[in-house]
Write a protein that holds these residues in place. Structure first.
Motif, PDB file in Angstrom:
ATOM      1  N   VAL A  20     113.170 -38.764  56.797  1.00  0.00           N
ATOM      2  CA  VAL A  20     111.716 -38.613  56.859  1.00  0.00           C
ATOM      3  C   VAL A  20     111.093 -39.941  56.437  1.00  0.00           C
ATOM      4  O   VAL A  20     111.353 -40.437  55.336  1.00  0.00           O
ATOM      5  N   ASP A  21     110.299 -40.525  57.331  1.00  0.00           N
ATOM      6  CA  ASP A  21     109.642 -41.803  57.025  1.00  0.00           C
ATOM      7  C   ASP A  21     108.705 -41.631  55.827  1.00  0.00           C
ATOM      8  O   ASP A  21     108.037 -40.601  55.688  1.00  0.00           O
ATOM      9  N   ASP A  22     108.653 -42.657  54.982  1.00  0.00           N
ATOM     10  CA  ASP A  22     107.839 -42.603  53.758  1.00  0.00           C
ATOM     11  C   ASP A  22     106.375 -42.266  54.018  1.00  0.00           C
ATOM     12  O   ASP A  22     105.760 -41.549  53.242  1.00  0.00           O
ATOM     13  N   ASP A  23     105.817 -42.774  55.117  1.00  0.00           N
ATOM     14  CA  ASP A  23     104.388 -42.583  55.360  1.00  0.00           C
ATOM     15  C   ASP A  23     104.017 -41.186  55.845  1.00  0.00           C
ATOM     16  O   ASP A  23     102.842 -40.875  55.979  1.00  0.00           O
ATOM     17  N   VAL A  24     105.014 -40.326  56.096  1.00  0.00           N
ATOM     18  CA  VAL A  24     104.701 -38.963  56.554  1.00  0.00           C
ATOM     19  C   VAL A  24     105.233 -37.882  55.616  1.00  0.00           C
ATOM     20  O   VAL A  24     105.077 -36.699  55.890  1.00  0.00           O
ATOM     21  N   ILE A  25     105.843 -38.279  54.512  1.00  0.00           N
ATOM     22  CA  ILE A  25     106.482 -37.296  53.623  1.00  0.00           C
ATOM     23  C   ILE A  25     105.498 -36.214  53.176  1.00  0.00           C
ATOM     24  O   ILE A  25     105.795 -35.026  53.283  1.00  0.00           O
ATOM     25  N   ASP A  26     104.333 -36.599  52.682  1.00  0.00           N
ATOM     26  CA  ASP A  26     103.382 -35.609  52.159  1.00  0.00           C
ATOM     27  C   ASP A  26     102.929 -34.637  53.250  1.00  0.00           C
ATOM     28  O   ASP A  26     102.897 -33.422  53.043  1.00  0.00           O
ATOM     29  N   GLU A  27     102.583 -35.164  54.424  1.00  0.00           N
ATOM     30  CA  GLU A  27     102.131 -34.305  55.520  1.00  0.00           C
ATOM     31  C   GLU A  27     103.258 -33.396  56.018  1.00  0.00           C
ATOM     32  O   GLU A  27     103.032 -32.233  56.332  1.00  0.00           O
ATOM     33  N   TYR A  28     104.480 -33.931  56.082  1.00  0.00           N
ATOM     34  CA  TYR A  28     105.624 -33.141  56.538  1.00  0.00           C
ATOM     35  C   TYR A  28     105.951 -32.032  55.533  1.00  0.00           C
ATOM     36  O   TYR A  28     106.194 -30.890  55.928  1.00  0.00           O
ATOM     37  N   GLU A  29     105.934 -32.346  54.258  1.00  0.00           N
ATOM     38  CA  GLU A  29     106.202 -31.321  53.246  1.00  0.00           C
ATOM     39  C   GLU A  29     105.126 -30.239  53.270  1.00  0.00           C
ATOM     40  O   GLU A  29     105.426 -29.051  53.105  1.00  0.00           O
ATOM     41  N   ALA A  30     103.868 -30.623  53.486  1.00  0.00           N
ATOM     42  CA  ALA A  30     102.793 -29.628  53.618  1.00  0.00           C
ATOM     43  C   ALA A  30     103.035 -28.746  54.842  1.00  0.00           C
ATOM     44  O   ALA A  30     102.838 -27.529  54.794  1.00  0.00           O
ATOM     45  N   PHE A  31     103.493 -29.336  55.943  1.00  0.00           N
ATOM     46  CA  PHE A  31     103.827 -28.576  57.155  1.00  0.00           C
ATOM     47  C   PHE A  31     104.942 -27.570  56.864  1.00  0.00           C
ATOM     48  O   PHE A  31     104.855 -26.403  57.251  1.00  0.00           O
ATOM     49  N   LEU A  32     105.985 -28.027  56.167  1.00  0.00           N
ATOM     50  CA  LEU A  32     107.087 -27.120  55.834  1.00  0.00           C
ATOM     51  C   LEU A  32     106.612 -25.955  54.968  1.00  0.00           C
ATOM     52  O   LEU A  32     107.156 -24.851  55.041  1.00  0.00           O
ATOM     53  N   ALA A  33     105.560 -26.188  54.175  1.00  0.00           N
ATOM     54  CA  ALA A  33     105.010 -25.148  53.300  1.00  0.00           C
ATOM     55  C   ALA A  33     104.001 -24.255  54.020  1.00  0.00           C
ATOM     56  O   ALA A  33     103.476 -23.315  53.426  1.00  0.00           O
ATOM     57  N   GLY A  34     103.695 -24.575  55.297  1.00  0.00           N
ATOM     58  CA  GLY A  34     102.819 -23.693  56.057  1.00  0.00           C
ATOM     59  C   GLY A  34     101.561 -24.312  56.627  1.00  0.00           C
ATOM     60  O   GLY A  34     100.864 -23.674  57.417  1.00  0.00           O
ATOM     61  N   ALA A  35     101.233 -25.533  56.251  1.00  0.00           N
ATOM     62  CA  ALA A  35     100.031 -26.190  56.777  1.00  0.00           C
ATOM     63  C   ALA A  35     100.272 -26.652  58.216  1.00  0.00           C
ATOM     64  O   ALA A  35     101.407 -26.933  58.598  1.00  0.00           O
ATOM     65  N   PRO A  36      99.213 -26.763  59.006  1.00  0.00           N
ATOM     66  CA  PRO A  36      99.387 -27.310  60.362  1.00  0.00           C
ATOM     67  C   PRO A  36      99.657 -28.807  60.307  1.00  0.00           C
ATOM     68  O   PRO A  36      99.267 -29.471  59.344  1.00  0.00           O
ATOM     69  N   LEU A  37     100.321 -29.310  61.321  1.00  0.00           N
ATOM     70  CA  LEU A  37     100.516 -30.754  61.422  1.00  0.00           C
ATOM     71  C   LEU A  37      99.210 -31.431  61.780  1.00  0.00           C
ATOM     72  O   LEU A  37      98.404 -30.869  62.521  1.00  0.00           O
ATOM     73  N   PRO A  38      98.971 -32.634  61.292  1.00  0.00           N
ATOM     74  CA  PRO A  38      97.770 -33.362  61.698  1.00  0.00           C
ATOM     75  C   PRO A  38      97.735 -33.528  63.215  1.00  0.00           C
ATOM     76  O   PRO A  38      98.740 -33.848  63.836  1.00  0.00           O
ATOM     77  N   GLY A  39      96.592 -33.249  63.801  1.00  0.00           N
ATOM     78  CA  GLY A  39      96.449 -33.318  65.242  1.00  0.00           C
ATOM     79  C   GLY A  39      96.795 -32.030  65.948  1.00  0.00           C
ATOM     80  O   GLY A  39      96.563 -31.876  67.134  1.00  0.00           O
ATOM     81  N   LYS A  40      97.365 -31.071  65.224  1.00  0.00           N
ATOM     82  CA  LYS A  40      97.760 -29.786  65.811  1.00  0.00           C
ATOM     83  C   LYS A  40      97.084 -28.626  65.095  1.00  0.00           C
ATOM     84  O   LYS A  40      97.555 -27.500  65.132  1.00  0.00           O
ATOM     85  N   GLU A  41      95.966 -28.904  64.432  1.00  0.00           N
ATOM     86  CA  GLU A  41      95.293 -27.861  63.639  1.00  0.00           C
ATOM     87  C   GLU A  41      94.874 -26.668  64.489  1.00  0.00           C
ATOM     88  O   GLU A  41      94.804 -25.549  64.008  1.00  0.00           O
ATOM     89  N   LYS A  42      94.590 -26.908  65.770  1.00  0.00           N
ATOM     90  CA  LYS A  42      94.130 -25.818  66.646  1.00  0.00           C
ATOM     91  C   LYS A  42      95.222 -25.339  67.600  1.00  0.00           C
ATOM     92  O   LYS A  42      94.937 -24.703  68.595  1.00  0.00           O
ATOM     93  N   GLY A  43      96.471 -25.658  67.284  1.00  0.00           N
ATOM     94  CA  GLY A  43      97.556 -25.169  68.123  1.00  0.00           C
ATOM     95  C   GLY A  43      98.273 -26.184  68.901  1.00  0.00           C
ATOM     96  O   GLY A  43      98.225 -27.318  68.865  1.00  0.00           O
TER      97      GLY A  43
END
Length: 106
Positions: free
Chosen positions: A83-106
């Motif tokens: 996992v690239d350093d610059d995406v760790i926080d967003e990726y971990e949030a995704f794994l916890a249930g948050a949508p990926l940035p840019g995919k909030e609406k599906g």
């Protein structure tokens, strides 16, 4: 350019799903046919056995897709991607249930 956090795996030179893999920020051209990842410009192709993008400079084949929340990105292996350093926080949030940035609406 559109940006997405994606799963990328090098296919050339490795047995099925054994190549190095990354979770990384990928920028896409307006047509979505070119993916910019690390220092590569990958072109989308169809008709390949196990890949959907090619590096035109080297001929190396890659699989590029959205990451899976259950971490089963590699179809035939349990190998985890880097996992690239610059995406760790967003990726971990995704794994916890948050949508990926840019995919909030599906």
């Amino acid at each position: 350019m559109a940006e997405r956090i994606m799963y990328i795996q090098l296919k050339t030179g490795y047995n099925t799903d054994r190549g190095p893999a990354w979770i990384s920020r990928v920028r896409f051209s307006k047509s979505w046919r070119t993916a910019y990842f690390h220092d590569l410009a990958l072109r989308q192709v169809s008709g390949l056995f196990d890949a959907n993008f090619v590096d035109p400079a080297t001929g190396d084949e890659y699989w590029v897709s959205g990451p899976k929340r259950d971490r089963t990105d590699g179809r035939y292996t349990n190998q985890l991607p880097s996992v690239d350093d610059d995406v760790i926080d967003e990726y971990e949030a995704f794994l916890a249930g948050a949508p990926l940035p840019g995919k909030e609406k599906g």
